[in-house]
Structure formats: C-alpha cells, structure tokens
Scaffold this motif. Structure first.
Motif, PDB file in Angstrom:
ATOM      1  N   LEU A   1       0.835  -1.217   0.000  1.00 22.45           N
ATOM      2  CA  LEU A   1       0.000   0.000   0.000  1.00 22.45           C
ATOM      3  C   LEU A   1       0.864   1.259   0.000  1.00 22.45           C
ATOM      4  O   LEU A   1       0.556   2.225  -0.687  1.00 22.45           O
TER       5      LEU A   1
ATOM      6  N   ALA B   1       0.958   3.615   2.023  1.00 16.52           N
ATOM      7  CA  ALA B   1       0.010   4.732   2.178  1.00 16.52           C
ATOM      8  C   ALA B   1       0.660   5.936   2.854  1.00 16.52           C
ATOM      9  O   ALA B   1       1.524   5.788   3.728  1.00 16.52           O
ATOM     10  N   LEU B   2       0.223   7.100   2.454  1.00 20.85           N
ATOM     11  CA  LEU B   2       0.667   8.348   3.088  1.00 20.85           C
ATOM     12  C   LEU B   2       0.264   8.323   4.569  1.00 20.85           C
ATOM     13  O   LEU B   2      -0.858   7.901   4.898  1.00 20.85           O
TER      14      LEU B   2
ATOM     15  N   THR C   1      -1.346   6.612  -6.634  1.00 18.12           N
ATOM     16  CA  THR C   1      -2.623   6.355  -5.944  1.00 18.12           C
ATOM     17  C   THR C   1      -2.587   5.084  -5.112  1.00 18.12           C
ATOM     18  O   THR C   1      -3.180   5.033  -4.025  1.00 18.12           O
TER      19      THR C   1
ATOM     20  N   THR D   1      -3.406   8.483 -10.292  1.00 18.46           N
ATOM     21  CA  THR D   1      -2.517   7.816 -11.244  1.00 18.46           C
ATOM     22  C   THR D   1      -1.996   6.519 -10.628  1.00 18.46           C
ATOM     23  O   THR D   1      -1.458   6.522  -9.521  1.00 18.46           O
ATOM     24  N   GLU D   2      -2.170   5.415 -11.350  1.00 19.02           N
ATOM     25  CA  GLU D   2      -1.649   4.138 -10.840  1.00 19.02           C
ATOM     26  C   GLU D   2      -1.393   3.188 -12.007  1.00 19.02           C
ATOM     27  O   GLU D   2      -2.254   3.034 -12.859  1.00 19.02           O
TER      28      GLU D   2
HETATM   29  C1  LIG Z   1       3.836   5.634  -2.474  1.00 16.15           C
HETATM   30  S1  LIG Z   1       2.633   4.792  -3.421  1.00 16.15           S
HETATM   31  C2  LIG Z   1       1.228   5.837  -3.359  1.00 16.15           C
HETATM   32  C3  LIG Z   1       0.477   5.745  -2.060  1.00 16.15           C
HETATM   33  C4  LIG Z   1      -0.815   6.534  -2.040  1.00 16.15           C
HETATM   34  N1  LIG Z   1      -0.593   7.931  -2.292  1.00 16.15           N
HETATM   35  C5  LIG Z   1      -1.536   6.346  -0.721  1.00 16.15           C
HETATM   36  O1  LIG Z   1      -1.433   7.198   0.158  1.00 16.15           O
HETATM   37  O2  LIG Z   1      -2.182   5.316  -0.554  1.00 16.15           O
HETATM   38  C6  LIG Z   1       3.188   5.103  -5.074  1.00 16.15           C
HETATM   39  C7  LIG Z   1       2.367   4.373  -6.141  1.00 16.15           C
HETATM   40  O3  LIG Z   1       2.750   4.859  -7.423  1.00 16.15           O
HETATM   41  C8  LIG Z   1       2.656   3.801  -8.369  1.00 16.15           C
HETATM   42  N2  LIG Z   1       3.533   4.131  -9.497  1.00 16.15           N
HETATM   43  C9  LIG Z   1       4.893   4.079  -9.523  1.00 16.15           C
HETATM   44  N3  LIG Z   1       5.356   4.488 -10.713  1.00 16.15           N
HETATM   45  C10 LIG Z   1       4.278   4.828 -11.472  1.00 16.15           C
HETATM   46  C11 LIG Z   1       4.107   5.330 -12.791  1.00 16.15           C
HETATM   47  N4  LIG Z   1       5.164   5.559 -13.576  1.00 16.15           N
HETATM   48  N5  LIG Z   1       2.859   5.589 -13.230  1.00 16.15           N
HETATM   49  C12 LIG Z   1       1.782   5.352 -12.426  1.00 16.15           C
HETATM   50  N6  LIG Z   1       1.881   4.870 -11.166  1.00 16.15           N
HETATM   51  C13 LIG Z   1       3.108   4.602 -10.682  1.00 16.15           C
HETATM   52  C14 LIG Z   1       3.093   2.563  -7.583  1.00 16.15           C
HETATM   53  O4  LIG Z   1       2.561   1.386  -8.134  1.00 16.15           O
HETATM   54  C15 LIG Z   1       2.569   2.861  -6.182  1.00 16.15           C
HETATM   55  O5  LIG Z   1       1.351   2.214  -5.937  1.00 16.15           O
END
Ligand SMILES: C[S@@+](CC[C@H](N)C(=O)[O-])C[C@H]1O[C@@H](n2cnc3c(N)ncnc32)[C@H](O)[C@@H]1O
Length: 221
Positions: free
Chosen positions: A54, A56-57, A82, A111-112
C-alpha cells in the motif's frame, strides 16, 4: 480524532492504514537491500515486490492535505501515485465537502500503473461513496497525464522518486498561480530529490520542508 468528520470513511481509512503499517517492516528491509546491497534488486524484482504494497501516506500528512484542500476550496487535484487509494480518499473527501458547502463540482485525478492496485482503489472509492469525485487514470503517468483540462489547485506527489520530476514537469503548466504541491519524504531522500528541487527552483516555486516524519515538502506555484 480525525479532521474528516465522516465515521464510515474514517473506519475504512483506519483499516487501510493498519494494512499499510503491517507491511512497514518488509518495506524497511526492502529499502535497506535496495540502498545497501552490492547487487540491489533489479527494476523488475523491485516492481514485483512493491506490486501489493500500500505504501500509504501517513494519516497526519493526509489530514494536512485534506485541510489545505478545504482551505483553498480545491476543485481540481492531481495525485501522483494512488496505490490502493488511501490518500485519494482524503482528497476526494475534501472535494466532496467543498462541493457540499460551495456548490459546483470537482475531481481528483489519480494515477496508478499496477492493475490490481487500481482495481482495489476503485472499490474503496465506491465503498466510501466518493467514486464520482475521482478520475483514476490507470497506466504509466507519463502517458496518462498528458491531458489535463483546466487549472489544477492542488497536487500530491507520493511516488517512486525517479518519477517525481517527470510528473511535476507534466503538471506544472496546469497549476494555477498559488497552487500547492505537497511531496512526501523530501528530508529523508534529499539527495534522490536533487533533480526535483532543481526543477522547483528553475520554475520559481517557493518551497519549505515541513517537520513531518521524513519531511513533507510544501511548494507554492
Ligand atoms: C507511495 S505509493 C502511493 C500511495 C498513495 N498515495 C496512498 O497514500 O495510498 C506510489 C504508487 O505509485 C505507483 N507508481 C509508480 N510508478 C508509477 C508510474 N510511472 N505511473 C503510475 N503509477 C506509478 C506505484 O505502483 C505505487 O502504488
């Protein structure tokens, strides 16, 4: 007590934060391997490991984002990263509450690129009754963010660090004057964020590192 004021949503968020926390030890071990090993995991190995995490933030950072979106009456928000939708839920709740009090409409563009995470996130948005406030763009953000219609009020950068600068480059032309960009872990990974900070500086953002765990960057366009 949360600033959200929605007991059903708070219960969902508590469960998701607990799931994320339960993965923290594995994440720390992965990070130590990634930075310390003679042969760090390959990009393919890293992506496989992270595909069900996850990440998560933290709740206090997410609540600050909610508060800032409420205070600025944000209507168009871009979220870079996301995952399972935890931070998105806070941002979508802020838009819902802005719409409730001020009318009009709004969306979080999420974005995911991991399909299983995107599917889980969508389910969480529906469960919280916030689906209509989220436009989740599935795929690599360098493609999915090529089109953004209208001025962006707020942006959350919560992504693998190598993606931070490309994402900011794509969204900056759409940020309204005074738009806020929040970026996670900028004190902990200052060196890795060098290119990102160079772009902030070149574009004339005013920026400060807030004293949250790992550092939370607040930049204003
Ligand atoms: C730190 S997590 C996000 C956590 C989210 N903000 C939360 O609070 O639940 C970063 C996410 O970005 C996705 N990710 C990484 N590189 C990416 C890309 N180039 N395009 C889209 N998503 C991407 C990863 O799969 C991961 O799930």
């Amino acid at each position: 007590m949360s600033v959200i004021g929605d007991t059903k949503l708070e219960a969902l968020l508590a469960g998701l934060h607990a799931r994320s926390d339960a993965q923290a030890a594995a994440m720390r071990a992965f990070d130590a391997d990634r930075t310390g090993q003679a042969q760090p995991p390959s990009p393919k190995e890293a992506r496989a490991f992270l595909s069900d995490k996850l990440v998560a933030l933290d709740p206090d950072k997410a609540e600050l984002c909610y508060q800032l979106c409420r205070a600025s009456n944000a209507r168009r928000i871009v979220e870079i990263g996301t995952s399972y939708g935890v931070s998105t839920l806070y941002l979508a709740a802020a838009i819902r509450d802005n719409v409730r009090t001020g009318g009009g409409d709004g969306r979080v563009i999420g974005t995911e690129y991991e399909p299983n995470k995107a599917a889980a996130a969508r389910a969480h948005f529906e469960q919280a009754g916030l689906g209509r406030f989220v436009d989740l763009r599935e795929g690599d953000l360098r493609q999915t963010l090529k089109e953004i219609d209208g001025p962006v009020d707020f942006m959350l950068m919560d992504i693998w660090i190598t993606m931070a600068r490309p994402a900011l480059e794509l969204v900056t032309p759409h940020l309204r004057p005074g738009a806020i960009v929040m970026t996670d872990n900028t004190r902990q990974y200052r060196g890795e964020y060098a290119e990102y900070f160079a772009f902030l500086d070149a574009q004339g953002f005013r920026t400060m590192t807030l004293p949250f765990d790992g550092g939370l960057e607040m930049s204003v366009r």
